[in-house]
Write a protein that holds these residues in place. Structure first.
Motif, PDB file in Angstrom:
ATOM      1  N   GLN A  78     -62.568  23.776 -59.402  1.00  0.00           N
ATOM      2  CA  GLN A  78     -63.570  23.957 -60.457  1.00  0.00           C
ATOM      3  C   GLN A  78     -63.843  22.662 -61.224  1.00  0.00           C
ATOM      4  O   GLN A  78     -64.986  22.397 -61.602  1.00  0.00           O
ATOM      5  CB  GLN A  78     -63.131  25.040 -61.440  1.00  0.00           C
ATOM      6  N   VAL A  79     -62.812  21.874 -61.474  1.00  0.00           N
ATOM      7  CA  VAL A  79     -62.996  20.635 -62.245  1.00  0.00           C
ATOM      8  C   VAL A  79     -63.393  19.462 -61.357  1.00  0.00           C
ATOM      9  O   VAL A  79     -63.656  18.372 -61.853  1.00  0.00           O
ATOM     10  CB  VAL A  79     -61.753  20.278 -63.095  1.00  0.00           C
ATOM     11  N   GLY A  80     -63.431  19.674 -60.040  1.00  0.00           N
ATOM     12  CA  GLY A  80     -63.937  18.638 -59.147  1.00  0.00           C
ATOM     13  C   GLY A  80     -62.899  17.746 -58.500  1.00  0.00           C
ATOM     14  O   GLY A  80     -63.253  16.754 -57.875  1.00  0.00           O
ATOM     15  N   LEU A  81     -61.617  18.086 -58.606  1.00  0.00           N
ATOM     16  CA  LEU A  81     -60.575  17.263 -57.983  1.00  0.00           C
ATOM     17  C   LEU A  81     -60.385  17.566 -56.502  1.00  0.00           C
ATOM     18  O   LEU A  81     -60.095  16.667 -55.718  1.00  0.00           O
ATOM     19  CB  LEU A  81     -59.231  17.474 -58.689  1.00  0.00           C
ATOM     20  N   LEU A  82     -60.489  18.837 -56.149  1.00  0.00           N
ATOM     21  CA  LEU A  82     -60.202  19.272 -54.786  1.00  0.00           C
ATOM     22  C   LEU A  82     -61.388  19.995 -54.181  1.00  0.00           C
ATOM     23  O   LEU A  82     -62.293  20.423 -54.880  1.00  0.00           O
ATOM     24  CB  LEU A  82     -59.000  20.243 -54.777  1.00  0.00           C
ATOM     25  N   ARG A  83     -61.305  20.163 -52.882  1.00  0.00           N
ATOM     26  CA  ARG A  83     -62.240  21.006 -52.148  1.00  0.00           C
ATOM     27  C   ARG A  83     -61.452  21.745 -51.085  1.00  0.00           C
ATOM     28  O   ARG A  83     -60.389  21.307 -50.673  1.00  0.00           O
ATOM     29  CB  ARG A  83     -63.368  20.200 -51.510  1.00  0.00           C
ATOM     30  N   ARG A  84     -61.971  22.883 -50.679  1.00  0.00           N
ATOM     31  CA  ARG A  84     -61.338  23.628 -49.585  1.00  0.00           C
ATOM     32  C   ARG A  84     -61.762  22.999 -48.277  1.00  0.00           C
ATOM     33  O   ARG A  84     -62.914  22.577 -48.113  1.00  0.00           O
ATOM     34  CB  ARG A  84     -61.773  25.078 -49.612  1.00  0.00           C
ATOM     35  N   GLU A  85     -60.834  22.935 -47.359  1.00  0.00           N
ATOM     36  CA  GLU A  85     -61.121  22.403 -46.034  1.00  0.00           C
ATOM     37  C   GLU A  85     -61.905  23.432 -45.236  1.00  0.00           C
ATOM     38  O   GLU A  85     -61.665  24.639 -45.362  1.00  0.00           O
ATOM     39  CB  GLU A  85     -59.797  22.088 -45.327  1.00  0.00           C
ATOM     40  N   VAL A  86     -62.831  22.977 -44.447  1.00  0.00           N
ATOM     41  CA  VAL A  86     -63.662  23.845 -43.618  1.00  0.00           C
ATOM     42  C   VAL A  86     -63.476  23.436 -42.168  1.00  0.00           C
ATOM     43  O   VAL A  86     -63.435  22.244 -41.853  1.00  0.00           O
ATOM     44  CB  VAL A  86     -65.153  23.727 -44.021  1.00  0.00           C
ATOM     45  N   ASP A  87     -63.332  24.422 -41.301  1.00  0.00           N
ATOM     46  CA  ASP A  87     -63.288  24.123 -39.875  1.00  0.00           C
ATOM     47  C   ASP A  87     -64.490  24.778 -39.205  1.00  0.00           C
ATOM     48  O   ASP A  87     -65.389  25.261 -39.889  1.00  0.00           O
ATOM     49  CB  ASP A  87     -61.960  24.577 -39.250  1.00  0.00           C
ATOM     50  N   GLY A  88     -64.521  24.808 -37.908  1.00  0.00           N
ATOM     51  CA  GLY A  88     -65.665  25.348 -37.182  1.00  0.00           C
ATOM     52  C   GLY A  88     -65.893  26.833 -37.387  1.00  0.00           C
ATOM     53  O   GLY A  88     -66.957  27.347 -37.085  1.00  0.00           O
ATOM     54  N   GLN A  89     -64.871  27.527 -37.914  1.00  0.00           N
ATOM     55  CA  GLN A  89     -64.996  28.960 -38.104  1.00  0.00           C
ATOM     56  C   GLN A  89     -65.151  29.354 -39.563  1.00  0.00           C
ATOM     57  O   GLN A  89     -65.182  30.522 -39.896  1.00  0.00           O
ATOM     58  CB  GLN A  89     -63.790  29.662 -37.489  1.00  0.00           C
ATOM     59  N   GLY A  90     -65.176  28.400 -40.459  1.00  0.00           N
ATOM     60  CA  GLY A  90     -65.368  28.699 -41.875  1.00  0.00           C
ATOM     61  C   GLY A  90     -64.315  28.045 -42.753  1.00  0.00           C
ATOM     62  O   GLY A  90     -63.646  27.091 -42.361  1.00  0.00           O
TER      63      GLY A  90
END
Length: 136
Positions: A78-90
């Motif tokens: 939410q504060v912009g430090l991280l992101r969720r990793e995405v692969d070919g399936q989502g």
């Protein structure tokens, strides 16, 4: 007003309020610098952060349930430090640093630690978390 915090020629300038909020969230989090430093180079799965694995890997200061770890990680998103990793399936259960997160981690690595939060930091971080609007 934009912040001039940069770690290299391709750094993005973020508003100072954004940097302050993210820095405060990082210092108030249950996570150690080792987790964020690892996320500079690879994604880290939730199972590596939660429970005994998180303490063993020096990612967290204390045992965190999977729900507590994910909740804390979601605030970091939410504060912009991280992101969720995405692969070919989502979306996966792994996390990585954002460019702003990389800038803040580099600043922490220079000092060797994440700055300890003051009582004001804890208060403002709690306020920010409580006042965030729900996303539908």
């Amino acid at each position: 007003m934009n912040s001039t915090n940069s770690t290299g020629p391709k750094s993005i300038n973020y508003p100072s309020a954004t940097i302050e909020r993210a820095s405060r969230a990082m210092s108030c989090s249950p996570f150690q610098l080792e987790l964020f430093a690892t996320m500079q180079y690879k994604s880290v799965a939730l199972q590596e952060i939660a429970g005994e694995a998180g303490v063993h890997n020096q990612y967290s200061r204390s045992l965190l349930s999977e729900a507590a770890a994910e909740n804390a990680l979601m605030w970091q998103i939410q504060v912009g430090l991280l992101r969720r990793e995405v692969d070919g399936q989502g979306i996966t259960d792994s996390f990585r640093l954002t460019p702003m997160g990389r800038q803040l981690v580099e600043q922490c690595r220079v000092s060797g630690e994440i700055a300890a939060p003051t009582w004001c930091d804890r208060l403002y971080n709690a306020r920010d978390r409580l006042l965030q609007l729900p996303t539908f």
